[in-house]
Scaffold this motif. Structure first.
Motif, PDB file in Angstrom:
ATOM      1  N   THR A   1       0.841  -1.209   0.000  1.00 56.83           N
ATOM      2  CA  THR A   1       0.000   0.000   0.000  1.00 56.83           C
ATOM      3  C   THR A   1       0.873   1.255   0.000  1.00 56.83           C
ATOM      4  O   THR A   1       1.887   1.324   0.693  1.00 56.83           O
TER       5      THR A   1
ATOM      6  N   THR B   1      -8.074   1.750   6.712  1.00 51.80           N
ATOM      7  CA  THR B   1      -7.324   2.846   6.111  1.00 51.80           C
ATOM      8  C   THR B   1      -7.755   4.163   6.731  1.00 51.80           C
ATOM      9  O   THR B   1      -8.946   4.383   6.996  1.00 51.80           O
TER      10      THR B   1
ATOM     11  N   ARG C   1     -11.408   3.907   8.206  1.00 54.88           N
ATOM     12  CA  ARG C   1     -12.481   3.269   7.442  1.00 54.88           C
ATOM     13  C   ARG C   1     -12.021   1.954   6.846  1.00 54.88           C
ATOM     14  O   ARG C   1     -10.834   1.648   6.809  1.00 54.88           O
TER      15      ARG C   1
ATOM     16  N   GLY D   1     -11.497  -0.377   3.648  1.00 56.30           N
ATOM     17  CA  GLY D   1     -11.282  -0.274   2.220  1.00 56.30           C
ATOM     18  C   GLY D   1     -11.075  -1.639   1.605  1.00 56.30           C
ATOM     19  O   GLY D   1     -10.791  -2.625   2.302  1.00 56.30           O
TER      20      GLY D   1
ATOM     21  N   THR E   1      -8.922  -6.622   1.991  1.00 55.80           N
ATOM     22  CA  THR E   1      -9.707  -5.645   2.741  1.00 55.80           C
ATOM     23  C   THR E   1      -8.834  -5.203   3.914  1.00 55.80           C
ATOM     24  O   THR E   1      -8.080  -5.990   4.477  1.00 55.80           O
TER      25      THR E   1
ATOM     26  N   LEU F   1      -7.891   1.519  -4.537  1.00 54.72           N
ATOM     27  CA  LEU F   1      -8.528   1.375  -3.227  1.00 54.72           C
ATOM     28  C   LEU F   1      -9.942   1.927  -3.283  1.00 54.72           C
ATOM     29  O   LEU F   1     -10.157   3.068  -3.685  1.00 54.72           O
ATOM     30  N   GLN F   2     -10.905   1.088  -2.872  1.00 49.16           N
ATOM     31  CA  GLN F   2     -12.295   1.541  -2.796  1.00 49.16           C
ATOM     32  C   GLN F   2     -12.713   1.553  -1.328  1.00 49.16           C
ATOM     33  O   GLN F   2     -12.476   0.589  -0.602  1.00 49.16           O
ATOM     34  N   LEU F   3     -13.332   2.637  -0.893  1.00 49.30           N
ATOM     35  CA  LEU F   3     -13.796   2.710   0.493  1.00 49.30           C
ATOM     36  C   LEU F   3     -15.150   2.036   0.625  1.00 49.30           C
ATOM     37  O   LEU F   3     -16.038   2.239  -0.203  1.00 49.30           O
TER      38      LEU F   3
ATOM     39  N   GLN G   1      -8.626   7.952   6.670  1.00 46.19           N
ATOM     40  CA  GLN G   1      -9.116   8.943   5.713  1.00 46.19           C
ATOM     41  C   GLN G   1      -9.375  10.213   6.509  1.00 46.19           C
ATOM     42  O   GLN G   1     -10.357  10.293   7.229  1.00 46.19           O
TER      43      GLN G   1
ATOM     44  N   ASN H   1      -2.452   2.297   6.769  1.00 43.41           N
ATOM     45  CA  ASN H   1      -3.160   1.129   6.257  1.00 43.41           C
ATOM     46  C   ASN H   1      -2.753  -0.053   7.104  1.00 43.41           C
ATOM     47  O   ASN H   1      -1.555  -0.277   7.314  1.00 43.41           O
TER      48      ASN H   1
END
Lengths: 433, 178
Positions: free
Chosen positions: A326, A348, A355, A357, A345, A366-368, A350, A332
């Motif tokens: 990462t 992370t 949250r 991710g 998963t 990376l998708q939250l 933010q 992370n």
């Protein structure tokens, strides 16, 4: 477009009456498949079973984000077998699929659950099944039916008939009471399998779903235990000087990756459960912890602050150089693989929030998935479709389940005052029921 | 040994109370026993605890029990994701190290803790690093390795419940438990 449905589905009184969990579906979706699940009929005498099987199936399917079950109150008819079905009743209501069923008595305390799945537009039966069960197993049977329908209609295996394990904390200080519990994947039927007045941490399912490894602070020191879920027997596998933490099972169930600081600072080790031999995998003065295995058993990802801040690194399970995974963001941690090995998963940071991710390994995108303030401990469902995690917002602790596409989120909220439910881990598929 | 912070606080309070009494001219029984490990005597007594009082403004009791001495501070606080001992606390840790060096039979457990942010096992590691930082500074004063045990509870045992920096700053700590 996102549509918000909020409803409280169920209030549950847990074992010993101290942990009440409610499940809310906090976000729903447009474009989910409309399906009608008609309340199953009872074909025997007396009151019949005390679980509403169709409602349990409907809740499972809705929770996946892939289906939109019709409210029972909107139904024009309530057929319980194919001979009673008028397809136009359901076509008019825009239903694509229909499920009807009956429960029949089957000896003392036993039931037969018969259900049929229809394609409303073609006016055809897609499947029909009869499942023998008992009063105690009715919910499990309902989850199996949900798995069956999910697979028939999406082509992917369902994960409703699985379990979760999690930690519940009550009170504080010397009054602290901490339990390790397991429950159905929908949070129902919880059972306490460890009770302690000192911290319990980091539960991890064995690949066969029959054992849990975890950290316990009995005697004021951390140690790693493996407990057989269905016998309650446990044995200590690591009790070295310093940290004994973060156990993670190898996919073949023969080794545990874990964190030990016996040689000075936290490093990742592999413990062979048969021979009890220990092999050191990392060697760095920084923190190395939270190992997780790739599904093929070849790679281990872990959290390290060797670059200054916690980030995810990977190392071959056979040993070798660690490389960074990462790069986005300043924090992370606690990564674990999706069942297909394509995603991680992780937790992370933010802004000020922590949250959940999902990182696609090929693209490093990376998708939250979550929107809490202190979300942690994400864990994939065994079919990779959902992630369960612990969430906290404004002091309210709970578990949440989110579909991996981020379209559907459910919350399992701890109701007890001052109590907290945390560290959920989703079980693997188990061959035995 | 499970003397927690609450108990330490009670002992300190008790000491303060007795100091208060002595100013009213109470004949101080503890005066003769200056230097005795009073907190231990209290435990043996099963229900009552004794403590030293100042004699002419001078503490002759066990320095660990002097409410105004540096050893009365048993909690060291840390910055976020940090294990460096803040300058405000360095002298306190040094004093504890010197006390241990001067009293080689005394043992101590340093408990490392973290606030609730971030992942739990990382916080265990962070708590250990804090406890180790305290221990290292004590060893530099001549304390022996065998005198100081360390354990990390990570974020599992917060001192203060709360969900803001005010609570978090009090939970990022090392506790010294004699």
């Amino acid at each position: 477009m996102r549509k918000f449905i909020v409803f409280v589905a169920m209030l549950l009184q847990a074992v010993q009456g101290f942990a009440a969990l409610t499940i809310e579906i906090t976000e729903g979706v447009e474009g989910a498949l409309p399906i009608a699940l008609v309340p199953f009929g009872w074909q025997g005498s007396g009151a019949g079973p005390d679980e509403d099987i169709a409602a349990i199936v409907a809740r499972d399917l809705a929770g996946s984000g892939r289906f939109k079950p019709m409210p029972v109150a909107d139904m024009l008819a309530r057929p319980t077998s194919d001979t009673e079905v008028e397809f136009r009743d359901w076509k008019v209501l825009g239903m694509e699929n229909l499920v009807v069923g009956r429960v029949l008595p089957n000896g003392s305390g036993g039931y037969l659950v018969r259900f049929q799945l229809f394609d409303v537009f073609r006016g055809a039966q897609l499947a029909s099944h009869t499942i023998p069960t008992t009063q105690a197993d009715l919910r499990a049977t309902a989850h199996q039916i949900a798995d069956f329908i999910y697979q028939q209609l999406t082509g992917e295996r369902g994960a409703f008939a699985t379990r979760i394990a999690y930690i519940v904390s009550q009170g504080s200080g010397t009054e602290q009471r901490i339990t390790l519990q397991i429950a159905d994947a929908d949070g129902q039927r919880p059972q306490t399998i460890v009770t302690s007045d000192t911290p319990l941490m980091s539960p991890a399912w064995s690949p066969d779903g029959r054992r849990l490894a975890y950290v316990s602070f009995d005697n004021g020191k951390p140690a790693i235990y493996v407990q057989e879920v269905f016998t309650g027997k446990r044995y200590q596998v690591a009790s070295y000087k310093g940290i004994n933490g973060a156990p993670a099972w190898s996919p073949d169930g023969r080794q545990l990756a874990l964190t030990l600081s016996k040689d000075g600072n936290p490093e990742i080790y592999l413990l062979n459960l048969g021979s009890r031999s220990l092999r050191r995998l990392t060697n760095h003065y920084a923190i190395d912890t939270e190992p997780a295995w790739s599904p093929d058993g070849r790679t281990i990802v872990f959290t390290s602050d060797r670059g200054g801040k916690p980030q995810i690194y990977q190392v071959p399970a056979s040993g070798g150089r660690a490389s960074r995974v990462t790069f986005e963001g300043s924090y992370n941690a606690r990564a674990s693989y999706s069942p297909d090995g394509r995603y991680l998963t992780l937790v992370t940071q933010q802004g000020r929030d922590y949250r959940i991710g999902v990182l696609e390994l090929a693209s490093r995108r990376l998708q939250l998935l979550s929107d809490g303030q202190l979300d942690e401990s994400p864990s994939f469902a065994p079919n990779g479709s959902m992630v369960i995690y612990a969430t906290s917002k404004g002091g309210r602790h709970g578990l949440a389940v989110v579909s991996v596409d981020g379209r559907m989120r459910q919350r399992i909220v701890s109701q007890e005052r001052g109590g907290a439910v945390r560290e959920p881990v989703w079980s693997p598929y188990t061959s035995a029921k | 040994m499970k003397i927690n912070l609450a108990r330490s606080a009670i002992l300190i309070l008790l000491a303060l109370t007795l100091v208060g009494c002595s100013t009213f001219g109470a004949k101080d029984e503890q005066g003769d026993g200056a230097g005795a490990p009073v907190s231990e005597a209290g435990q043996e007594g099963g229900g009552s605890a004794t403590s030293a009082a100042r004699e002419g403004g001078v503490w002759r009791g066990n320095p660990l029990d002097n409410p105004d001495g540096p050893l009365a501070t048993r909690v060291i606080y840390f910055d976020y994701d940090e294990s460096r001992i803040h300058p405000d606390y360095q002298q306190i840790v040094i004093s504890h190290g010197q006390y241990l060096a001067a009293n080689p039979r005394v043992t101590l457990t340093v408990e490392g803790h973290a606030d609730e942010r971030g992942s739990r096992e990382y916080n265990i590691a962070l708590g250990e690093r804090r406890a180790q930082a305290v221990k290292t500074l004590m060893l530099a004063q001549g304390a022996a390795d065998s005198q100081i045990a360390t354990v990390s509870y990570g974020e599992e045992r917060p001192l203060v419940a709360g969900f803001d920096e005010a609570a978090w700053s009090q939970n990022r700590r090392a506790e010294l438990l004699y």
